[in-house]
Enzyme design. Structure first.
Site, PDB file in Angstrom:
ATOM      1  N   GLY A  43     -26.407  -3.928   4.739  1.00 33.51           N
ATOM      2  CA  GLY A  43     -27.271  -2.785   4.453  1.00 33.51           C
ATOM      3  C   GLY A  43     -28.637  -2.999   5.060  1.00 33.51           C
ATOM      4  CD  GLN A  48     -34.361  -4.488   4.846  1.00 36.91           C
ATOM      5  OE1 GLN A  48     -33.458  -3.692   4.588  1.00 36.91           O
ATOM      6  NE2 GLN A  48     -34.170  -5.799   4.867  1.00 36.91           N
ATOM      7  CB  CYS A  92     -32.935  -9.501   1.722  1.00 41.52           C
ATOM      8  SG  CYS A  92     -33.982  -8.156   2.298  1.00 41.52           S
ATOM      9  CG  LEU A  93     -30.234  -7.994   7.281  1.00 41.95           C
ATOM     10  CD1 LEU A  93     -29.900  -6.758   8.098  1.00 41.95           C
ATOM     11  CD2 LEU A  93     -29.526  -9.213   7.848  1.00 41.95           C
ATOM     12  CG  HIS A 134     -30.816  -5.360  -1.700  1.00 50.19           C
ATOM     13  ND1 HIS A 134     -30.976  -6.696  -1.989  1.00 50.19           N
ATOM     14  CD2 HIS A 134     -31.443  -5.153  -0.518  1.00 50.19           C
ATOM     15  CE1 HIS A 134     -31.684  -7.256  -1.024  1.00 50.19           C
ATOM     16  NE2 HIS A 134     -31.981  -6.351  -0.110  1.00 50.19           N
ATOM     17  CD  GLU A 135     -30.255  -2.267   1.821  1.00 53.01           C
ATOM     18  OE1 GLU A 135     -31.426  -2.203   2.244  1.00 53.01           O
ATOM     19  OE2 GLU A 135     -29.562  -3.291   1.937  1.00 53.01           O
ATOM     20  CG  HIS A 138     -35.534  -2.978   1.020  1.00 50.47           C
ATOM     21  ND1 HIS A 138     -36.461  -3.947   1.306  1.00 50.47           N
ATOM     22  CD2 HIS A 138     -34.320  -3.583   1.091  1.00 50.47           C
ATOM     23  CE1 HIS A 138     -35.826  -5.101   1.539  1.00 50.47           C
ATOM     24  NE2 HIS A 138     -34.525  -4.907   1.410  1.00 50.47           N
TER      25      HIS A 138
HETATM   26 CO    CO Z   1     -33.012  -6.272   1.669  1.00 49.88          CO
END
Ligand code: CO
Length: 174
Positions: A43, A48, A92-93, A134-135, A138
């Site tokens: 995701g 991000q 998380c990226l 999670h997204e 963000h």
């Molecule tokens: Co993340």
């Protein structure tokens, strides 16, 4: 397009609603999927990639391109969540080296708009529900380290301090 890493302030910035559903929006989401697959993520939220709008992409099938399981959600919100919660491991990226336990509602009901602006209402649970939550965080400037169990946060402490130092060093040399 590049992944924005912690503690870049764009990860904590306000994100504007998506109001124009055009070819540029679609092109940006394609670029986000490409970046997500290239970095083995499941995701990715627009902030991000330094794009401060309320949009997320995800694919619960994993990091292999698979259009039927790809999701693009604009202006998403949770309209119902279960009292039952579940612990799970997240990464998380924007934090490539860090993983940790996060407790989240097991089931949620979501309203959002599609890439073409169509209104959607969907129920999500388990792994897909976790990715979505999670997204969505963000899009509200909330990061998984904010919700991580104290034990996981303790394990991540040194890596987080390293990331902050690397960010400061890059600012100083730019
Ligand atoms: Co993340």
């Amino acid at each position: 397009m590049d992944i924005v890493l912690y503690p870049d302030p764009r990860l904590r910035a306000q994100n504007a609603p998506v109001t124009t559903f055009d070819a540029e929006l679609e092109a940006n989401t394609r670029a986000m999927f490409a970046l997500m697959y290239a970095t083995a993520g499941v995701g990715l939220a627009a902030p991000q990639v330094g794009w401060n709008v309320r949009l997320m992409v995800y694919n619960p099938e994993g990091s292999t391109p698979n259009p039927p399981s790809e999701m693009v959600l604009c202006n998403p919100k949770i309209v119902w969540k279960s009292k039952e919660k579940e612990d799970g491991e997240e990464g998380c990226l924007s934090f490539p080296e860090i993983h940790g336990q996060v407790t989240r509602p097991l089931q949620i009901r979501v309203q959002a708009q599609s890439l073409t602006g169509e209104a959607l209402e969907i129920e999500l649970e388990g792994w897909e529900g976790r990715i979505f939550q999670h997204e969505l965080d963000h899009l509200d400037g909330i990061l998984f380290i904010d919700r991580m169990s104290p034990a996981s946060k303790g394990l991540a402490k040194a890596a987080l301090e390293d990331m902050i130092q690397i960010y400061k060093d890059q600012l100083a040399s730019s």
